[in-house]
Design an enzyme around this catalytic site. Structure first.
Site, PDB file in Angstrom:
ATOM      1  N   GLU A 284      29.717  46.892  53.618  1.00 35.65           N
ATOM      2  CA  GLU A 284      31.118  47.308  53.560  1.00 35.65           C
ATOM      3  C   GLU A 284      31.788  46.983  54.887  1.00 35.65           C
ATOM      4  OE1 GLU A 284      32.585  47.603  50.567  1.00 35.65           O
ATOM      5  OE2 GLU A 284      31.175  49.218  50.120  1.00 35.65           O
TER       6      GLU A 284
ATOM      7  N   THR B  34      32.246  44.265  56.152  1.00 34.34           N
ATOM      8  CA  THR B  34      31.592  43.133  56.812  1.00 34.34           C
ATOM      9  C   THR B  34      32.281  41.817  56.459  1.00 34.34           C
ATOM     10  OG1 THR B  34      30.089  43.204  54.941  1.00 34.34           O
ATOM     11  CG2 THR B  34      29.245  44.076  57.007  1.00 34.34           C
ATOM     12  N   ASP B  35      33.015  41.813  55.345  1.00 29.11           N
ATOM     13  CA  ASP B  35      33.549  40.512  54.874  1.00 29.11           C
ATOM     14  C   ASP B  35      34.536  39.897  55.854  1.00 29.11           C
ATOM     15  OD1 ASP B  35      35.579  42.333  54.149  1.00 29.11           O
ATOM     16  OD2 ASP B  35      35.855  41.516  52.132  1.00 29.11           O
TER      17      ASP B  35
ATOM     18  N   ALA C 243      40.183  53.427  42.862  1.00 25.59           N
ATOM     19  CA  ALA C 243      38.771  53.814  42.800  1.00 25.59           C
ATOM     20  C   ALA C 243      37.902  52.958  43.717  1.00 25.59           C
ATOM     21  CB  ALA C 243      38.270  53.707  41.370  1.00 25.59           C
TER      22      ALA C 243
ATOM     23  N   SER D 117      38.541  47.374  43.082  1.00 25.52           N
ATOM     24  CA  SER D 117      39.280  46.118  43.183  1.00 25.52           C
ATOM     25  C   SER D 117      40.122  45.723  41.988  1.00 25.52           C
ATOM     26  CB  SER D 117      38.321  44.973  43.479  1.00 25.52           C
ATOM     27  OG  SER D 117      38.050  45.005  44.811  1.00 25.52           O
ATOM     28  N   SER D 118      40.923  46.647  41.539  1.00 28.53           N
ATOM     29  CA  SER D 118      41.877  46.269  40.505  1.00 28.53           C
ATOM     30  C   SER D 118      42.843  45.231  41.072  1.00 28.53           C
ATOM     31  CB  SER D 118      42.634  47.489  39.984  1.00 28.53           C
ATOM     32  OG  SER D 118      43.089  48.265  41.047  1.00 28.53           O
TER      33      SER D 118
ATOM     34  N   GLU E  19      47.493  38.908  48.893  1.00 28.41           N
ATOM     35  CA  GLU E  19      47.270  40.278  49.361  1.00 28.41           C
ATOM     36  C   GLU E  19      47.666  40.441  50.839  1.00 28.41           C
ATOM     37  OE1 GLU E  19      44.324  42.065  47.273  1.00 28.41           O
ATOM     38  OE2 GLU E  19      44.142  43.830  48.530  1.00 28.41           O
TER      39      GLU E  19
ATOM     40  N   ASP F  70      36.254  40.866  47.483  1.00 30.68           N
ATOM     41  CA  ASP F  70      36.721  41.328  46.167  1.00 30.68           C
ATOM     42  C   ASP F  70      37.105  40.151  45.282  1.00 30.68           C
ATOM     43  OD1 ASP F  70      36.459  43.650  47.539  1.00 30.68           O
ATOM     44  OD2 ASP F  70      38.590  44.146  47.588  1.00 30.68           O
TER      45      ASP F  70
HETATM   46  C1  GLA Z   1      38.450  46.346  50.494  1.00 28.84           C
HETATM   47  C2  GLA Z   1      38.816  44.921  50.891  1.00 28.84           C
HETATM   48  C3  GLA Z   1      37.571  44.052  51.025  1.00 28.84           C
HETATM   49  C4  GLA Z   1      36.521  44.723  51.905  1.00 28.84           C
HETATM   50  C5  GLA Z   1      36.299  46.164  51.498  1.00 28.84           C
HETATM   51  C6  GLA Z   1      35.395  46.901  52.449  1.00 28.84           C
HETATM   52  O1  GLA Z   1      37.911  46.362  49.203  1.00 28.84           O
HETATM   53  O2  GLA Z   1      39.680  44.343  49.942  1.00 28.84           O
HETATM   54  O3  GLA Z   1      37.924  42.787  51.513  1.00 28.84           O
HETATM   55  O4  GLA Z   1      36.855  44.619  53.253  1.00 28.84           O
HETATM   56  O5  GLA Z   1      37.521  46.877  51.411  1.00 28.84           O
HETATM   57  O6  GLA Z   1      34.134  46.362  52.423  1.00 28.84           O
END
Ligand code: GLA
Length: 382
Positions: A35, A37-38, A124, A127-128, A161, A173
């Site tokens: 989490e 980390t992306d 939630a 990733s809607s 986004e 996501d």
């Molecule tokens: C959200 C962001 C992702 C990622 C997560 C945390 O979902 O859209 O890019 O950074 O938070 O891991």
């Protein structure tokens, strides 16, 4: 369940626009581990799920484009010329953001009619938003023969986004939603933007989500603030991203940064390592280690990275007390949303009853509990 969603979208489209549309289904995602980390060019372990957005879309001869959000029963009409972000525009910004970013690439997007609906609970952490962006970019790419690859499409979704919603998200996501593979999770290298597919079978255990029903708002500055901290620390370390740092590197600049920033950067370095350990543990079928890594991840997210909340911490604490749960952690951006839990299948019902009761007694509101299926990414539905 998605069949129902697709049917609803089809029939609403027919009612509004009278033509036969193209139908796209784009899923939400879970994330096993990795989490925040992306956006540090690191590793994550997401999977697309069997909940998402269904979109019906067709070309239109009229002088504007129409989008009907079925869940909200709201119609939005706009001209594809001179698109600008809408203040408090909610879902509209995701749609026009995608159109605008296609135009930035020099792609000609004609007018279109569309209806979309979703079954991902909002806020939630599933990733809607990525599902919505991907459904439109995929639909428009097909409809207008724009010739974009899936990799190009997810970058457009991400830019929508960043520039229209205002969240400087990473690529996880959009990637998971676009590239998901049935019954599998993706070990995602966010620098290479490439993944290794892992078939997921936790034998007598399964993954469940518990939604706090606390709605996070990622566009709240907290998410972007975290990203700023990571970039600031990377700059000081003279590296491109925290993926390239070790704890020893970070310790060299410890006295130059605040303790808070140190803790945050340390979390990212540790979390990135955990993703690699997690993938090895899957290969070795070491479920106990998988569970421990989940707990460690939560600990870091809560105490070092500070993106948890009371409700999430409560759910993870309840999981820890239960001998049939191997691990749990908050999932997604944080400040609400779901925990992901690795639980003994046959204990699911008991735990569900128990945790619902405890959550209600403590917070005077309901949590929601779901099982999810790992599913295929964005696709045309016939
Ligand atoms: C959200 C962001 C992702 C990622 C997560 C945390 O979902 O859209 O890019 O950074 O938070 O891991």
């Amino acid at each position: 369940m998605n069949k129902k969603l697709i049917k609803e979208v089809k029939s609403s489209f027919k009612k509004h626009f009278k033509t036969k549309p193209l139908i796209v289904f784009s899923p939400g995602r879970i994330n096993l581990i990795g989490e925040h980390t992306d956006y540090n060019d690191g590793f994550a372990f997401p999977a697309a799920i069997n909940k998402g957005i269904a979109l019906a879309i067709s070309k239109s001869d009229s002088s504007n484009s129409k989008v009907y959000a079925l869940n909200k029963e709201a119609l939005y009409e706009f001209e594809t010329k001179n698109i600008k972000p809408i203040e408090n525009g909610g879902w509209r910004n995701y749609v026009i953001g995608v159109v605008a970013e296609l135009q930035v690439l020099g792609k000609r997007v004609g007018n279109f009619n569309s209806v979309f609906a979703g079954n991902i609970p909002g806020g939630a952490g599933m990733s809607s938003s990525a599902a919505l962006e991907n459904s439109f970019v995929f639909g428009l790419n097909t409809l207008f023969n724009l010739g974009l690859s899936k990799h190009e499409m997810i970058v457009i979704s991400q830019k929508a986004e960043h520039n229209y919603v205002g969240v400087k998200c990473g690529i996880m996501d959009q990637y998971a939603s676009m590239f998901g593979v049935k019954k599998s999770a993706l070990l995602l290298d966010c620098r290479a933007i490439a993944s290794e597919t892992f078939k997921i079978d936790f034998t007598s255990y399964k993954l469940i989500l518990i939604n706090t029903n606390v709605k996070h708002d990622l566009s709240e500055s907290a998410y972007n603030d975290r990203r700023d901290v990571c970039e600031k620390v990377s700059k000081l370390l003279n590296i491109d991203a925290l993926r390239d740092a070790s704890k020893a590197d970070l310790d060299c600049i410890k006295s130059d940064i605040s303790n808070e920033d140190y803790q945050k950067a340390l979390f990212v370095i540790n979390e990135n390592n955990r993703v690699k350990l997690f993938s090895e543990a899957i290969k070795k079928k070491d479920l106990k280690l998988l569970g421990n890594l989940l707990y460690q991840s939560h600990e870091g997210l809560s105490t070092n990275y500070k993106v948890s909340c009371d409700e999430l911490d409560f759910l993870v604490d309840r999981a820890k007390e239960n001998p049939h749960i191997l691990g749990a952690r908050m999932m997604g951006g944080g400040f609400g949303g779901c925990t992901i839990n690795l639980i003994l299948k046959k204990e699911f019902k008991n735990f569900k009853k128990e945790v619902s009761k405890n959550f209600r007694a403590t917070f005077e509101k309901e949590c929601s509990i779901y099982s999810v299926k790992l599913s295929q990414g964005t696709q045309i539905v016939s």
